[in-house]
Design a protein around this motif. Structure first.
Motif, PDB file in Angstrom:
ATOM      1  N   TYR A 291     -11.640 -73.402 -28.059  1.00 13.84           N
ATOM      2  CA  TYR A 291     -13.079 -72.988 -28.303  1.00 13.84           C
ATOM      3  C   TYR A 291     -13.206 -71.687 -27.115  1.00 13.84           C
ATOM      4  O   TYR A 291     -13.741 -70.784 -27.476  1.00 13.84           O
ATOM      5  N   LEU A 292     -12.852 -72.110 -25.824  1.00 14.74           N
ATOM      6  CA  LEU A 292     -12.923 -71.016 -24.833  1.00 14.74           C
ATOM      7  C   LEU A 292     -11.950 -69.934 -25.140  1.00 14.74           C
ATOM      8  O   LEU A 292     -12.418 -68.519 -24.778  1.00 14.74           O
ATOM      9  N   SER A 293     -10.825 -70.063 -25.753  1.00 14.71           N
ATOM     10  CA  SER A 293      -9.856 -68.642 -25.837  1.00 14.71           C
ATOM     11  C   SER A 293     -10.065 -68.095 -27.147  1.00 14.71           C
ATOM     12  O   SER A 293      -9.957 -66.789 -26.998  1.00 14.71           O
ATOM     13  N   THR A 294     -10.548 -68.849 -28.140  1.00 20.11           N
ATOM     14  CA  THR A 294     -10.685 -68.005 -29.513  1.00 20.11           C
ATOM     15  C   THR A 294     -11.928 -68.221 -30.077  1.00 20.11           C
ATOM     16  O   THR A 294     -12.378 -67.260 -31.065  1.00 20.11           O
ATOM     17  N   GLY A 295     -12.957 -68.874 -29.381  1.00 16.09           N
ATOM     18  CA  GLY A 295     -14.231 -68.970 -30.014  1.00 16.09           C
ATOM     19  C   GLY A 295     -14.209 -69.813 -31.535  1.00 16.09           C
ATOM     20  O   GLY A 295     -15.233 -70.075 -32.059  1.00 16.09           O
ATOM     21  N   HIS A 296     -13.191 -70.433 -31.629  1.00 15.70           N
ATOM     22  CA  HIS A 296     -13.164 -71.354 -32.960  1.00 15.70           C
ATOM     23  C   HIS A 296     -13.414 -72.803 -32.323  1.00 15.70           C
ATOM     24  O   HIS A 296     -12.790 -73.253 -31.522  1.00 15.70           O
ATOM     25  N   LEU A 297     -14.390 -73.395 -33.285  1.00 11.83           N
ATOM     26  CA  LEU A 297     -14.860 -74.519 -32.849  1.00 11.83           C
ATOM     27  C   LEU A 297     -14.735 -75.506 -34.050  1.00 11.83           C
ATOM     28  O   LEU A 297     -14.801 -75.413 -35.356  1.00 11.83           O
ATOM     29  N   TYR A 298     -13.886 -76.694 -33.850  1.00  6.14           N
ATOM     30  CA  TYR A 298     -13.615 -77.419 -34.804  1.00  6.14           C
ATOM     31  C   TYR A 298     -14.120 -78.973 -34.299  1.00  6.14           C
ATOM     32  O   TYR A 298     -14.678 -79.105 -33.446  1.00  6.14           O
ATOM     33  N   VAL A 299     -13.892 -80.022 -35.626  1.00  7.74           N
ATOM     34  CA  VAL A 299     -14.390 -81.293 -34.985  1.00  7.74           C
ATOM     35  C   VAL A 299     -13.761 -81.933 -33.976  1.00  7.74           C
ATOM     36  O   VAL A 299     -14.326 -82.538 -33.105  1.00  7.74           O
ATOM     37  N   LYS A 300     -12.475 -81.437 -33.959  1.00 15.48           N
ATOM     38  CA  LYS A 300     -11.758 -81.948 -32.787  1.00 15.48           C
ATOM     39  C   LYS A 300     -11.956 -81.267 -31.442  1.00 15.48           C
ATOM     40  O   LYS A 300     -11.252 -81.775 -30.341  1.00 15.48           O
ATOM     41  N   SER A 301     -12.767 -80.297 -31.481  1.00 13.07           N
ATOM     42  CA  SER A 301     -13.271 -79.908 -30.248  1.00 13.07           C
ATOM     43  C   SER A 301     -14.011 -80.886 -29.516  1.00 13.07           C
ATOM     44  O   SER A 301     -14.235 -81.150 -28.247  1.00 13.07           O
ATOM     45  N   ASP A 302     -14.823 -81.633 -30.432  1.00 11.19           N
ATOM     46  CA  ASP A 302     -15.680 -82.607 -30.038  1.00 11.19           C
ATOM     47  C   ASP A 302     -14.668 -83.874 -29.299  1.00 11.19           C
ATOM     48  O   ASP A 302     -15.041 -84.585 -28.366  1.00 11.19           O
ATOM     49  N   VAL A 303     -13.633 -84.081 -30.021  1.00 12.00           N
ATOM     50  CA  VAL A 303     -12.652 -85.031 -29.524  1.00 12.00           C
ATOM     51  C   VAL A 303     -12.219 -84.782 -28.224  1.00 12.00           C
ATOM     52  O   VAL A 303     -11.994 -85.810 -27.132  1.00 12.00           O
ATOM     53  N   TYR A 304     -11.908 -83.532 -27.890  1.00 11.62           N
ATOM     54  CA  TYR A 304     -11.500 -83.152 -26.317  1.00 11.62           C
ATOM     55  C   TYR A 304     -12.428 -83.529 -25.424  1.00 11.62           C
ATOM     56  O   TYR A 304     -12.426 -83.962 -24.380  1.00 11.62           O
ATOM     57  N   ALA A 305     -13.843 -83.201 -25.688  1.00 11.13           N
ATOM     58  CA  ALA A 305     -14.889 -83.476 -24.872  1.00 11.13           C
ATOM     59  C   ALA A 305     -15.184 -84.928 -24.744  1.00 11.13           C
ATOM     60  O   ALA A 305     -15.349 -85.553 -23.378  1.00 11.13           O
ATOM     61  N   PHE A 306     -14.853 -85.650 -25.875  1.00  8.91           N
ATOM     62  CA  PHE A 306     -14.969 -87.254 -25.620  1.00  8.91           C
ATOM     63  C   PHE A 306     -13.896 -87.601 -24.629  1.00  8.91           C
ATOM     64  O   PHE A 306     -14.022 -88.384 -23.682  1.00  8.91           O
ATOM     65  N   GLY A 307     -12.554 -87.341 -24.635  1.00  6.55           N
ATOM     66  CA  GLY A 307     -11.533 -87.510 -23.801  1.00  6.55           C
ATOM     67  C   GLY A 307     -11.910 -87.382 -22.386  1.00  6.55           C
ATOM     68  O   GLY A 307     -11.592 -87.941 -21.527  1.00  6.55           O
TER      69      GLY A 307
END
Length: 423
Positions: A291-307
């Motif tokens: 998300y930071l490098s490309t602006g692309h946001l996926y549901v698994k971007s939330d998974v990263y935050a959960f980690g």
């Protein structure tokens, strides 16, 4: 005549008054439908725009708005039903109350300073007391949290609108309940259930006077937050929460975790798609690298935050401090060399636990975190997998003797989701 309301796509004109004296918001409603998938109800967009359209009310293709039955005497215009949805649901009609500024001033004693619960980028949150039911003669009042949004910025209005769109129709035990809203002139309000234990942030990083969370309670909170995300991620139109962090995980009296603040949430029509933005929003440290490098946001971007939140729960340290300590190695390598190291895990775990946790299960939770924070989106687990694994860990935590017999203790068997394990 009741209050007739819909949420617009842009800043609306001030509320008008109809002939009966009721407040009324006038705006167009876009074409949105509810679709049924098996035994669950999901929200779909008729125009496939990837956004949940900005309204609440029944499924409609006729641009009709929904009446909220009200009173002309400054009474609560509608009460929320007390139905519980243990697995989450999308309501055909958003069951929300429209509040006036006068009602909220009375509830907070004119937004008195000692009722201030907190303040964020979008505004202040106050504790208030409102009448529990319309026309109730008992005089009973309900404690609520009232957010006063910063309407001077576009972000403030967008958050208000998005909160109503999402939380107004998504009851779930692990999402905070939105009870109502209001708009008067340039002032915007949101009214939520009151969460007595405040935020997870307060318990992990609060003052020394705050009682430390036990290992069992931490597990319960992790599972609750994971279930909230899993619900959002498994709707037909996946919802990306985008702002998971300890301050947005609220706790009720029994430490049930509920996700709050949906102002940055986005909806995508298909799981493999992403939301693309040129404006990076969220909180530093929790935003996924793609998300930071490309602006692309996926549901698994939330998974990263959960980690990341799991790491903070385990260590008792903020992610910015963990990142500072982990340099120059990557965060993933730091986790492997500390929390996944049988010797170093003892010095890395939160000292406020005082060693009162099962090391093998703490290591199993660390393995989940390790998988969640992988740079490659594809190798991160889904939140459904995370929930399943955490629940197995909780079962092993509650009945360690039985778990030993059944091979449920991590490191002795692959029955605690082998996908979460690392060598």
């Amino acid at each position: 005549m009741g209050n007739c309301c819909s949420i617009p796509n842009h800043d609306p004109h001030p509320p008008t008054t109809n002939q009966s004296g009721s407040r009324q918001f006038v705006a167009s409603v876009s074409n949105t439908k509810l679709s049924q998938n098996g035994n669950s109800t999901s929200l779909g967009c008729g125009n496939n725009s990837g956004q949940i359209s900005h309204f609440f009310g029944p499924s409609s293709s006729n641009n009709t708005s929904t009446s909220l039955w009200g009173s002309e005497n400054s009474q609560v215009s509608r009460t929320r039903e007390e139905e519980e949805f243990p697995n989450g649901q999308i309501l055909d009609v958003a069951n929300l109350t429209v509040f006036t500024l006068a009602e909220l001033r009375a509830a907070t004693k004119n937004f008195r300073r000692d009722n201030l619960l907190g303040e964020g980028g979008f505004g202040r949150v106050y504790r208030g007391r409102i009448k529990e039911r319309i026309g109730s003669s008992s005089g009973k009042k309900l404690t609520v949290a009232i957010k006063v949004l910063n309407s001077d910025s576009i972000q403030g209005f967008e958050e208000w609108q998005t909160e109503v769109n999402f939380l107004g129709r998504l009851p779930h035990p692990n999402l905070v309940k939105l009870l109502g809203f209001g708009r008067e002139g340039s002032k915007l309000f949101l009214v939520y259930e009151y969460m007595k234990r405040r935020s997870l942030d307060n318990h992990i990083f609060g003052s020394a006077s705050v009682k430390p969370l036990s290992w069992d309670t931490r597990l319960k909170i992790m599972i609750g937050a994971a279930k909230g995300l899993a619900f959002l991620h498994t709707l037909e139109n996946r919802i990306i929460y985008r702002d998971l962090k300890p301050s947005n995980i609220l706790l009720d009296m029994t430490y049930t975790a509920k996700l709050a603040d949906f102002g940055l949430a986005k909806s995508i029509p298909y799981p493999h798609l992403s939301h693309v933005t040129t404006r990076i929003k969220g909180t530093s440290g929790y935003a996924a690298p793609e998300y930071l490098s490309t602006g692309h946001l996926y549901v698994k971007s939330d998974v990263y935050a959960f980690g990341i939140v799991l790491l903070e729960m385990l260590t008792g340290s903020r992610i910015r401090d963990i990142m500072h300590v982990s340099q120059p190695q990557s965060l993933q390598n730091w986790v492997k060399s500390t929390l996944l190291n049988r010797v170093k895990i003892k010095s890395t775990m939160d000292s406020r636990l005082k060693g009162k946790y099962p090391q093998k299960l703490a290591s199993a939770v660390a393995r989940i975190s390790y998988k969640c924070i992988q740079t490659d989106v594809k190798v991160r687990p889904s939140m459904v997998e995370v929930v399943e694994t955490l629940e197995k860990i909780e079962a092993a935590n509650e009945k360690p003797a039985d778990s030993m017999k059944q091979g449920l203790v991590p490191g002795q068997s692959n029955k605690i989701d082998s996908q979460m394990m690392v060598n």
